[in-house]
Design an enzyme around this catalytic site. Structure first.
Site, short mmCIF file in Angstrom:
data_model
loop_
_atom_site.label_atom_id
_atom_site.label_comp_id
_atom_site.label_asym_id
_atom_site.label_seq_id
_atom_site.Cartn_x
_atom_site.Cartn_y
_atom_site.Cartn_z
N HIS A 237 40.97 38.59 41.26
CA HIS A 237 40.26 37.42 40.73
C HIS A 237 40.86 36.11 41.22
O HIS A 237 40.58 35.05 40.66
CB HIS A 237 40.24 37.43 39.19
CG HIS A 237 39.69 38.69 38.62
ND1 HIS A 237 38.37 39.05 38.72
CD2 HIS A 237 40.29 39.72 37.96
CE1 HIS A 237 38.17 40.22 38.14
NE2 HIS A 237 39.32 40.65 37.68
N ARG A 296 38.89 19.13 37.24
CA ARG A 296 39.92 18.62 38.15
C ARG A 296 39.46 18.82 39.58
O ARG A 296 38.39 19.39 39.82
CB ARG A 296 41.23 19.38 37.93
CG ARG A 296 41.05 20.90 38.04
CD ARG A 296 42.36 21.64 37.97
NE ARG A 296 42.21 23.07 37.80
CZ ARG A 296 41.90 23.94 38.75
NH1 ARG A 296 41.67 23.50 39.98
NH2 ARG A 296 41.81 25.23 38.49
#
Length: 659
Positions: A237, A296
């Protein structure tokens, strides 16, 4: 005119170096913060001034809001850029900046809070009409409730840390019987990485694609997308390769995903740079679902910059200063294709185990409009066990995807790293894999093709061994050329012959060289010449073949870079004592520094080869240590909760006693 004349970067590594470079171009002074372990780090050397904020552990330094703000106030910085990771998505930090009168170069506190919990974010997205994967995002975190929800959704399911990111606190569960063990592991990892053990459960899509949209919003209420990135090439992942635009995405799909991403940003009053991540059906990319929003800048932002020609850090600075977006949606460029790979200090053939040590050699191709390197390290730097082992990002651009793939393969062939393990050969195999070349990428590609991508190193070719030996002779000659004992090959009773033996894994390769004249030799009846370029590379001629090699020598280790490949040889010095022969045959050693999480079998138990013996945590990731052979666990040399150093004995694994 940006009103900040000094910006503090509350981060480390390549993102800190990246922000420093943009600020310098804009005439803005920079302030670095660093832990004791990073006192000599590259971002500290580049910044105009720097402040130590604590010991090596991130929780005692880079995650200390009070110390970061103290550094900002002492330095007179008017703004803080959080980078990514650490405090970048921490609402309390953004609020503390506001309370201190310091500009936080990121989204509003409320937007961070809204997207900080994956569960709460999905509730907001559902209300905004953004499509969601079926799943459970509720507050009831009882294991029995989570198990019941997983059973209802249907396996396979994905357990995901609610406050997570970067692949930490994630597990795929294929059967109900495996759910509780996977849940406990996720919760431990989530608590360690994010201080929050809550999770959510989602249906796990088969062969999905991970496609994300870069969005920007200003304080005047305008929101636009800067196209998509495909981040489907992942392991555990965690993204490995990113590219933009996503292969096979039509203009209509791009528009639909961009609109959904902007809707998601508007739903939380977003301002600044953000990334909305979608998971798409691998068979039909028009079916896409919201996963999360990262409030972000992303690690993979350079590929967006390469296809748009924009500097996203500059956009962050200008929007934080109150300026409007400089472009409308219709004006956002889309040119060519860009690919980014993450260069990690790790051992892919050992389960991607992080590698630490001194980075003795680090060289890539020269930067150009087609090649970019965003690096947090230089040759001579230390790679420590305290932080993520990413060394740098290598990015290429060209007019088409096929051309960009060829650019990346060439760039990887020019990338030379010695002193620590790394993933360059693995990345080359991945980029060159037929499925990747065709753009047929999904999140399971690396796991499915692991036998090819993690293939054992090839046997060392003759020319690599010859290069190592000739480099060694050339080094000896250079070291003695001004002494009466110059290694010019002259001997009273005939020409000099030198014999060398090198090892690469189990392979033992001898090499005998006869001296003919200055820079001229004969190897196995083949004429050879050697000369050095100013940059230290060797010009070799072996018979009729000319080639260029780089040989990096450190102790008995020889790293040979030739024909775009690297070979790790060990000089078999007959006078050197091999300490490895003294290791206790029954011991199992810690592969790297870490913390013992659990012991999985009882002392005295008989185990089979590959059976899990214990779990340790290193670099915020759980790692299972398995038996290298069948035997009996005579004793553990460690305890749960203990911090261990690399190389210490963990388990006394003895041979089974015959019946």
């Amino acid at each position: 005119m940006i009103p900040f004349d000094k910006v503090l970067i509350a981060n480390r590594g390549e993102i800190a170096c990246r922000v420093i470079a943009t600020c310098r171009r804009l005439g803005i002074a920079t302030v670095a913060v660093y832990s004791e372990a990073d006192a000599q780090a590259r971002h500290v050397r580049l910044a105009d001034e720097a402040y130590c904020v604590g010991p090596a552990a991130a929780r005692d330094s880079y995650l200390r809001i009070d110390r970061i703000l103290d550094a900002a106030q002492r330095s007179g910085a008017q703004a803080i850029h959080p980078g990514y990771g650490f405090l970048s998505e921490n609402a309390a930090f953004a609020q503390a900046c506001a309370d201190a009168g310091i500009v936080f170069i990121g989204p509003p506190v409320d937007a961070i809070r809204a997207m900080g919990s994956k569960s709460a974010a999905k509730t907001r997205m559902q209300a905004a009409g953004v499509p969601l994967v079926p799943g459970y995002h509720g507050d009831d975190q009882q294991p029995s409730r989570l198990q019941a929800e997983a059973d209802h959704i249907g396996y396979p399911v994905l357990i995901k840390a609610s406050a997570g990111g970067g692949g930490k606190g994630m597990r795929v569960v294929h059967a109900a019987a495996d759910f509780i063990a996977a849940l406990q592991s996720c919760q431990r990892e989530a608590a360690s990485s994010f201080g929050d053990e809550r999770v959510l459960i989602e249906r796990y899509l088969q062969q999905p694609r991970h496609i994300e949209i870069q969005v920007f919003a200003d304080q005047q209420g305008q929101t636009i997308s800067l196209h998509e990135r495909d981040c489907s090439a992942q392991r555990r992942h965690q993204k490995v390769v990113e590219e933009a635009p996503a292969p096979g995405i039509s203009d209509a799909q791009r528009s639909a995903m961009g609109q959904a991403a902007c809707d998601a940003a508007r739903a939380v009053g977003y301002v600044g740079a953000g990334t909305v991540e979608f998971i798409a059906d691998g068979r039909d990319s028009s079916r896409f679902y919201f996963m999360e929003m990262n409030t972000r800048l992303q690690v993979e932002h350079p590929v967006t910059e390469m296809i748009t020609g924009l500097d996203l850090v500059e956009w962050q600075l200008r929007i934080a200063a109150g300026e409007p977006l400089p472009l409308t949606q219709a004006q956002v460029p889309l040119r060519g294709h860009a690919i980014e790979v993450r260069l990690y200090a790790e051992e892919p053939e050992k389960g991607f185990l992080p590698s630490i040590g001194k980075l003795s050699w680090f060289r890539t191709g020269a930067p150009s409009p087609h090649l970019r390197l965003d690096s947090g390290v230089e040759a001579g730097d230390e790679v420590t066990p305290h932080y993520d082992p990413m060394l740098a990002k290598l990015i290429v651009w060209d007019t088409t995807r096929d051309a960009a793939v060829q650019r990346m393969l060439a760039a990887l062939a020019q990338t030379q790293i010695a002193g620590v393990g790394h993933n360059v050969a693995f990345l080359s195999r991945l980029i060159g894999h037929p499925a990747f070349r065709r753009g047929e990428i999904d999140t399971g590609l690396i796991e499915r093709e692991s036998e090819i991508l993690l293939a054992a190193p090839a046997r060392v070719p003759w020319n690599a061994v010859a290069a190592a030996a000739l480099a060694q002779l050339d080094d000896e000659h250079a070291a003695t050329t001004d002494t009466p004992w110059a290694a010019d090959g002259w001997r009273l009773n005939g020409a000099l012959r030198r014999s060398f033996t090198y090892r690469c894994g189990e392979q033992v390769v001898p090499c005998a060289i006869d001296y003919v004249g200055p820079g001229r030799y004969r190897i196995d009846d083949i004429d050879a010449t050697v000369s050095r370029q100013p940059d230290g590379r060797l010009n070799l001629r072996l018979g009729e073949r000319a080639c260029v090699a780089t040989v990096v020598a450190e102790g008995l280790q020889r790293d040979v870079f030739i024909d775009g490949l690297q070979y790790r040889l060990r000089y078999d010095d007959p006078l050197a004592h091999d300490a490895a022969s003294d290791e206790a045959g029954g011991s199992l050693l810690a592969p790297m520094p870490g913390k013992i999480i659990s012991l999985l079998v009882e002392p005295g138990a008989t185990v089979t080869q590959g059976q899990a013996l214990l779990v340790m945590e290193a670099m915020k990731m759980e790692m299972t240590v398995c038996a290298p052979r069948a035997g009996v666990v005579a004793a553990y040399r460690c305890a749960v909760g203990e911090q261990v150093r690399e190389g210490v004995e963990l388990v006394d694994l003895q041979a089974s006693t015959p019946d």
